[in-house]
Design an enzyme around this catalytic site. Structure first.
Site: not given
Ligand code: NAP
Length: 477
Positions: A244, A278
């Site tokens: 997602e 999102c």
């Molecule tokens: P993110 O940076 O991709 O982080 C999401 C999760 O992934 C966090 O738990 C993060 O941990 C983890 N993560 C980051 N790098 C990683 C790696 N190398 N290996 C494993 N895990 C890793 O995204 P975000 O900034 O938290 O969230 C915002 C994004 O989520 C936006 O793009 C939004 O559109 C999307 N989103 C999508 C939906 C949907 O249903 N489509 C819903 C909500 C949000 P850390 O926090 O420790 O960095």
């Protein structure tokens, strides 16, 4: 961390701080886990799998009902935890807890509806039987913007299907995850069935999730960039993957729409969670003849939005998650202005009224936005409304679809034929027609193109955690 039914510290006793984004205060400290703890959690989930998957659907359903009851009974505590660590206004946090609890209720029912089927064979001595089985151990990674519902959307269907799991929540919002796991424990979760690993650096845990053969499925909600990285790693072992990811939603106000109604809808959906969603509208297409009225209405709404600590009554705009988020939003606004956009309102970080210690950005409206601006293509994740005026409705479908993302889209029109044209023609997974909240535990949520793979919620949501097994039975034994 919660591993194998025990609350534990990290092996090396390391911890990290959880901050309140409204004032920068440290709220709590949580264990800083890594490869070792992720491995322990996978072991626990692997050992619990035969026990949990052999429970009856009715037993798993009863457990999920109990979690729902506990979430509703602890709604205020969960909501306050969320507002403090994530920042959204308390009423929005309450709404999210209810939305999250709904997934436990919905999947408590769906657990009992995991049906197989029989298929007629062309051979008289043969029978085909199709059965659904849990995929196995699930690794789940969730973001900070909806720190309870994003967990619920994965944990509830995984457990309903008979899977066991390991969750790594976002570094910014581990406390919501801890509170949910306390409720899972209180509901009688058998040891090892669901495990929680908190971590400051997500990469080592992510590495285990991608490479440990005992993990059958990786489910991720977050950015497209990290989603791609994890999917690339997981495919080496052909793990099942659900993603997602990000979005860049068009919000189309057709020529026949009521601009006042549309402006009200936009003000409600755009500023939800301070634009950190999102499905947040990112390109607002308004017919040139009604733009002036639309902007006037929208500006009137924006002026009334009070920014501040989400615990303060009346506050409608919470902080952004961190300093990097402020910088990203501000850079996009500056880039748009540099390329000819005009500022209707906002466009700055709020540093007065005692908000300088938090990450507050003023609700912003940009007019005259054009495709060459970064904001036209990049996810904003902030309280900015980029308005694009159009003349010819025939071009709209093409313009709206001109994005790598495909999560949500919104259309305002009074004509049924126009509504159907957009519903059918938009390449997005979720279409709101005169509707700003097309989400529910009962409805499939997910995106096309770079917005991801798979769906959460509805019966599709449980399919993501099931394998299909075919049995061919010959009667000639
Ligand atoms: P993110 O940076 O991709 O982080 C999401 C999760 O992934 C966090 O738990 C993060 O941990 C983890 N993560 C980051 N790098 C990683 C790696 N190398 N290996 C494993 N895990 C890793 O995204 P975000 O900034 O938290 O969230 C915002 C994004 O989520 C936006 O793009 C939004 O559109 C999307 N989103 C999508 C939906 C949907 O249903 N489509 C819903 C909500 C949000 P850390 O926090 O420790 O960095």
């Amino acid at each position: 961390m919660f591993i194998n039914g025990q609350w534990i510290q990290a092996k090396d006793q390391k911890e990290f701080s959880v901050l309140n984004p409204a004032n920068g205060n440290v709220i709590s400290r949580v264990p800083d886990g890594g490869e070792i703890e992720a491995g322990m959690a996978v072991t626990a989930a692997g050992e619990a799998l035969p026990i949990w998957s052999s429970q009856t659907a009715y037993q798993r359903s009863a457990f999920l009902y109990e979690v729902h009851t506990l979430m509703m009974g602890n709604l205020e505590h969960l909501a306050q935890t969320m507002t403090q660590e994530q920042g959204k206004p308390i009423q929005a946090a309450r709404n999210e807890v209810k939305y999250g609890a709904d997934f436990f209720l919905w999947f408590a029912e769906e657990a009992k509806r995991i049906y197989g089927r029989t298929i007629p064979s062309s051979r008289g001595d043969q029978r085909f039987l199709v059965a659904k089985q849990p995929v196995g151990v699930v690794a789940a990674i969730t973001p900070w913007n909806y720190p309870i519902s994003m967990i619920a959307r994965k944990v509830a269907p995984a457990l309903a299907a008979g899977c066991t799991l390991v969750l790594k929540p976002a570094e910014a919002t581990p406390l919501c995850a801890v509170e949910i796991f306390k409720l899972l424990e209180r509901a009688g979760l058998p040891k090892g069935v669901a495990n929680l690993v908190t971590a400051l650096d997500p990469a080592p845990v992510g590495q285990v999730f991608m490479t440990d053969k005992r993990i059958a499925k990786l489910t991720f909600t977050g950015s497209t960039k990290i989603g791609k990285l994890l999917a690339r790693g997981a495919i080496v072992q052909m793990k099942r993957v659900s993603l997602e990811l990000g979005g860049h939603a068009p919000f189309i106000v057709c020529k026949d729409a009521d601009p006042v109604h549309a402006a009200k809808g936009l003000s409600l959906v755009k500023f939800l969670n301070t634009g950190q969603a999102c499905i947040s509208p990112n390109r607002i297409y308004v017919h040139s003849t009604m733009k002036a009225l639309f902007l006037k209405e929208l500006k009137e709404k924006v002026v009334q939005m009070i920014p501040g600590n989400g615990m303060t009554p009346g506050v409608k705009i919470g902080p952004l998650v961190n300093a990097a988020a402020i910088e990203k939003v501000d850079n996009q606004v500056k880039d748009a202005l540099h390329h000819g956009a005009s500022l209707v309102i906002g466009g700055f970080r709020i540093m007065d009224k005692g908000l300088d210690k938090g990450y507050f950005y003023a609700p912003t409206i940009l007019d005259h936005v054009i495709p060459k601006m970064r904001i036209y293509r990049e996810e904003t994740f902030g309280p900015v409304v980029p308005v694009i005026s159009y003349e010819d409705e025939d071009d709209l479908l093409k313009m709206a679809n001109d994005t790598d993302y495909g999560l949500a889209a919104y259309v305002y029109t009074k004509a049924y034929s126009t509504a159907m044209k957009f519903f059918e023609g938009l390449n997005f997974g979720i279409i709101g027609i005169n509707d700003i909240n097309p989400t529910s535990a009962a409805a499939p949520f997910g995106g096309m193109k770079m917005s991801g793979i798979g769906r959460e919620g509805s019966f599709e949501g449980i399919e993501e955690y099931l394998e299909t097994k075919l049995g061919g039975f010959s009667l000639n034994a």
